[in-house]
Design an enzyme around this catalytic site. Structure first.
Site, PDB file in Angstrom:
ATOM      1  N   GLY A  12       0.847  -1.166  -0.061  1.00 45.03           N
ATOM      2  CA  GLY A  12       0.021  -0.347  -0.243  1.00 45.03           C
ATOM      3  C   GLY A  12       0.700   1.154  -0.035  1.00 45.03           C
ATOM      4  N   THR A  13       1.668   1.586  -0.899  1.00 43.07           N
ATOM      5  CA  THR A  13       2.647   2.784  -0.947  1.00 43.07           C
ATOM      6  C   THR A  13       1.851   3.616  -1.662  1.00 43.07           C
ATOM      7  OG1 THR A  13       4.123   1.821  -2.577  1.00 43.07           O
ATOM      8  CG2 THR A  13       4.777   1.766  -0.411  1.00 43.07           C
ATOM      9  N   ASN A  14       1.592   3.140  -2.156  1.00 34.85           N
ATOM     10  CA  ASN A  14       0.632   4.332  -3.923  1.00 34.85           C
ATOM     11  C   ASN A  14      -0.489   4.970  -2.716  1.00 34.85           C
ATOM     12  OD1 ASN A  14       2.035   4.576  -6.568  1.00 34.85           O
ATOM     13  ND2 ASN A  14       2.238   2.274  -6.320  1.00 34.85           N
ATOM     14  N   ASN A 108      -6.257   2.608 -13.112  1.00 30.15           N
ATOM     15  CA  ASN A 108      -5.415   1.856 -12.323  1.00 30.15           C
ATOM     16  C   ASN A 108      -3.548   2.733 -12.609  1.00 30.15           C
ATOM     17  OD1 ASN A 108      -3.683  -0.895 -11.788  1.00 30.15           O
ATOM     18  ND2 ASN A 108      -3.804  -0.994 -13.897  1.00 30.15           N
ATOM     19  N   HIS A 110       0.290   1.517 -12.862  1.00 30.37           N
ATOM     20  CA  HIS A 110       0.954   0.455 -14.136  1.00 30.37           C
ATOM     21  C   HIS A 110       1.702   0.637 -13.757  1.00 30.37           C
ATOM     22  CE1 HIS A 110       2.075  -3.300 -15.695  1.00 30.37           C
ATOM     23  NE2 HIS A 110       2.599  -2.153 -16.913  1.00 30.37           N
TER      24      HIS A 110
END
Ligand code: GAR
Length: 209
Positions: A12-14, A108, A110
């Site tokens: 979950g760094t994003n 999303n 990527h």
């Protein structure tokens, strides 16, 4: 104010980059209202809890088939009044029912410059392994809308990152996250919440910065 629901599977760094951006006032027209994980042990869930964000877990293996899973997920997303769904390291395939229920509302992140190193099987570290194997000198990250084609939806933002001598997949992954993903994902979310992204019929976007 748009309701943002973030779907996660791992570290979950994003998600953290989105929470930090929200806390710094960088997403003025959106609010992360819920984090949904495909994995009950995802560290991302702890990041959400620390920030008083509601959480839920939904696992593909608890459903008999894709449609049953899709319907349960759509029900959950509707119960959260999701305006924007962000896939931030979400590793479960979404079926057509989900995509059609939230057309042009799912984005999303990527970890490559699409259309390179994307599509089925290209996720996480594998993307960077393939980039190094090919010997590309520049890679990066892409935020795009989700449609029925894996990594094939309209591109919103991209950022390039240099490959350096001696890179391992892990080192390259970290550089791509720091220099690209954690910047362009919050920016794309903010642009969406400001209604500044127009999706065109030819599967491209027009952004009004
Ligand atoms: C990120 O690098 C993201 O781009 C990638 O998984 C990682 C999740 O990290 N996503 C994909 O490969 C999707 N095809 P995080 O959980 O620390 O945000």
């Amino acid at each position: 104010m748009k309701n943002i629901v973030v779907l996660v599977s791992g570290g979950g760094t994003n998600l953290q980059a989105l929470i930090d951006a929200q806390n710094r006032g960088k997403i003025p027209n959106g609010k992360i209202s819920c984090v949904i994980s495909s994995n009950p042990d995802a560290y991302a869930l702890q990041r959400a809890e620390k920030n008083d964000i509601a959480t839920a877990v939904i696992r593909r293996k608890d459903y008999e088939n894709q449609l049953a899973y899709d319907k349960a997920l759509v029900g959950l997303l509707k119960s959260k009044n999701a305006d924007l769904i962000v896939l931030a390291g979400f590793m479960t395939i979404l079926g057509e029912y989900v995509i059609q229920s939230f057309r042009n509302q799912i984005i999303n992140i990527h970890p490559s410059l699409i259309p390179s190193f994307c599509g089925e099987g290209f996720y996480g570290l594998r993307v960077h392994q393939e980039a190094l194997k090919k010997g590309v000198k520049v890679t990066g990250a892409t935020v795009h809308f989700v449609n029925e084609i894996c990594d094939g939806g309209a591109i919103i933002l991209q950022k390039a990152v240099e490959v350096q001598n001696g890179d391992t997949p892990e080192i390259l992954q970290k550089r791509v996250m720091e220099q690209a993903e954690w910047q362009i994902l919050p920016s794309a979310v903010s642009l969406f919440c400001d209604d500044k992204i127009i999706v065109k019929a030819d599967n491209t976007t027009e952004i009004h910065f």
